[in-house]
Motif scaffolding. Structure first.
Motif, PDB file in Angstrom:
ATOM      1  N   LYS A   2       0.831  -1.206   0.000  1.00 25.67           N
ATOM      2  CA  LYS A   2       0.000   0.000   0.000  1.00 25.67           C
ATOM      3  C   LYS A   2       0.866   1.258   0.000  1.00 25.67           C
ATOM      4  CE  LYS A   2      -2.784  -0.891   3.564  1.00 25.67           C
ATOM      5  NZ  LYS A   2      -3.974  -0.706   4.450  1.00 25.67           N
ATOM      6  N   ASP A  31      -9.738   4.264  -1.297  1.00 22.73           N
ATOM      7  CA  ASP A  31      -9.788   2.844  -0.948  1.00 22.73           C
ATOM      8  C   ASP A  31      -8.670   2.528   0.041  1.00 22.73           C
ATOM      9  OD1 ASP A  31      -9.829   0.087  -0.799  1.00 22.73           O
ATOM     10  OD2 ASP A  31      -9.966  -0.225  -2.965  1.00 22.73           O
ATOM     11  N   LYS A  34      -6.005   0.010  -0.776  1.00 26.45           N
ATOM     12  CA  LYS A  34      -4.930   0.400  -1.690  1.00 26.45           C
ATOM     13  C   LYS A  34      -3.964   1.386  -1.059  1.00 26.45           C
ATOM     14  CE  LYS A  34      -7.662   0.135  -5.983  1.00 26.45           C
ATOM     15  NZ  LYS A  34      -8.132   0.940  -7.146  1.00 26.45           N
ATOM     16  N   TYR A  35      -4.490   2.230  -0.157  1.00 25.02           N
ATOM     17  CA  TYR A  35      -3.707   3.362   0.332  1.00 25.02           C
ATOM     18  C   TYR A  35      -3.765   3.464   1.857  1.00 25.02           C
ATOM     19  CZ  TYR A  35      -4.695   4.723  -4.526  1.00 25.02           C
ATOM     20  OH  TYR A  35      -4.853   4.736  -5.885  1.00 25.02           O
ATOM     21  N   GLU A 316      -8.803   8.631  -6.946  1.00 25.91           N
ATOM     22  CA  GLU A 316      -7.715   7.680  -7.148  1.00 25.91           C
ATOM     23  C   GLU A 316      -7.024   7.906  -8.492  1.00 25.91           C
ATOM     24  OE1 GLU A 316      -9.034   3.680  -6.351  1.00 25.91           O
ATOM     25  OE2 GLU A 316      -9.871   4.261  -4.399  1.00 25.91           O
ATOM     26  N   GLU A 320      -2.984   8.137  -9.156  1.00 26.77           N
ATOM     27  CA  GLU A 320      -2.300   7.263 -10.109  1.00 26.77           C
ATOM     28  C   GLU A 320      -1.608   8.083 -11.198  1.00 26.77           C
ATOM     29  OE1 GLU A 320      -1.818   4.112  -9.452  1.00 26.77           O
ATOM     30  OE2 GLU A 320      -3.008   4.466  -7.630  1.00 26.77           O
TER      31      GLU A 320
END
Length: 324
Positions: A2, A31, A34-35, A316, A320
């Motif tokens: 993560k 999320d 993910k993080y 997100e 990214e």
């Protein structure tokens, strides 16, 4: 593994509370599988990490890290949700550039340029971007009311040059109200811009970089109950923000083309939200915001939803793209 994401909120301007609301919404929708998400409050008094219990842990400004539960936390990416200085005027962008930490907003030069309304418009004018007639004043300049009115006419708008959320803006109908409007604007900034009144449909257009490509979001029409789209209209329910806008196909094509062209001309990245007023089918540009409001009710998230992106996808994608 993560990624550690710092969400910046607060700032030095009158938009402090709005920014905190935006930052909390970003934190809510990212999320957590993910993080690792860290809310970072920046103010003139302190830079701190706020944990889930609202306890504060200071930021080490030498490398933008925190010491938390016996560990040093280094961030992989910064999500910029600060409206106004220092998040929207290039100061933090330059800081993170020096530290080599990716961040979601545009670069420092583009942030400084777009935050300064009159510099932005002056830069775009040679490219044929339409805009209102304008008159500039710096704090301490002689105020020649006749010269101002001769150039921009009445009614006109008096605006703080470097401020958001309609702080320091007045609509002036009569010459004897001009001086008090100028005084109000100078409370927000030492530079002001006075613009001619454009009578037409007002719209807002979001442009983002999504999956490596420029994406123009659906257009929002601004219909205010007040005399113009002021703070009360923006944040206290005194307006309707209609997405998609009730405009003709040619108007939609023209304003989307213009918004995308400006984004490309300025070599933007991240989010932008530009405001326009139509004179006939021609969009006249008012300004560009590079860290627009990000609450559930804000215009850019409304446009993203209409364009098929939920808030998690919108937020997100910015991270990214920054990491890319």
């Amino acid at each position: 593994m993560k990624k550690n994401i710092a969400i910046l909120m607060g700032g030095f301007s009158s938009e402090y509370k709005i920014s905190i609301k935006s930052g909390n919404v970003v934190s809510k929708h990212l999320d957590k599988n993910k993080y690792n998400v860290y809310r970072i409050l920046i103010s003139k008094e302190k830079w701190v990490y706020l944990d889930n219990e609202e306890k504060e842990f200071p930021i080490n400004k030498e490398n933008f890290s925190i010491s938390y539960r016996g560990k040093e936390i280094i961030f992989d990416c910064v999500f910029n949700a600060i409206h106004g200085s220092p998040g929207e005027d290039g100061l933090l962008q330059a800081y993170f550039k020096l530290l080599n930490i990716p961040q979601t907003a545009c670069e420092h030069y583009q942030a400084a340029l777009t935050f300064n309304k009159r510099d932005l418009l002056s830069t775009l004018k040679p490219y044929g971007i339409k805009m209102a007639e304008s008159f500039y004043l710096n704090l301490g300049d002689a105020i020649e009311e006749e010269a101002i009115i001769k150039k921009v006419g009445l009614p006109c708008f008096v605006k703080a040059n470097k401020a958001g959320s309609s702080f320091g803006i007045s609509k002036v109908y009569e010459k004897d109200k001009l001086k008090s409007a100028i005084d109000i604007a100078f409370k927000e900034d030492d530079e002001i811009i006075i613009e001619s009144y454009l009578d037409g449909i007002e719209v807002s257009v979001g442009v983002i970089t999504y999956q490596g490509a420029i994406k123009v979001l659906p257009v929002t029409e601004i219909v205010t109950e007040n005399d113009f789209f002021d703070y009360e209209a923006k944040y206290e329910g005194k307006s309707k923000e209609i997405t998609p806008a009730r405009i003709s196909a040619i108007q939609e094509e023209n304003v989307k083309t213009c918004a995308k062209r400006v984004y490309e001309l300025l070599k933007m990245k991240g989010y932008s939200r530009s405001e326009f007023i139509f004179i006939g089918d021609v969009p006249y540009m008012l300004e560009m915001n590079t860290t627009p409001g990000l609450t559930e009710e804000s215009i850019l998230p409304q446009q993203a939803r209409e364009g098929g992106l939920n808030l998690s996808e919108l937020f997100e994608s910015a991270i990214e793209e920054a990491l890319r």
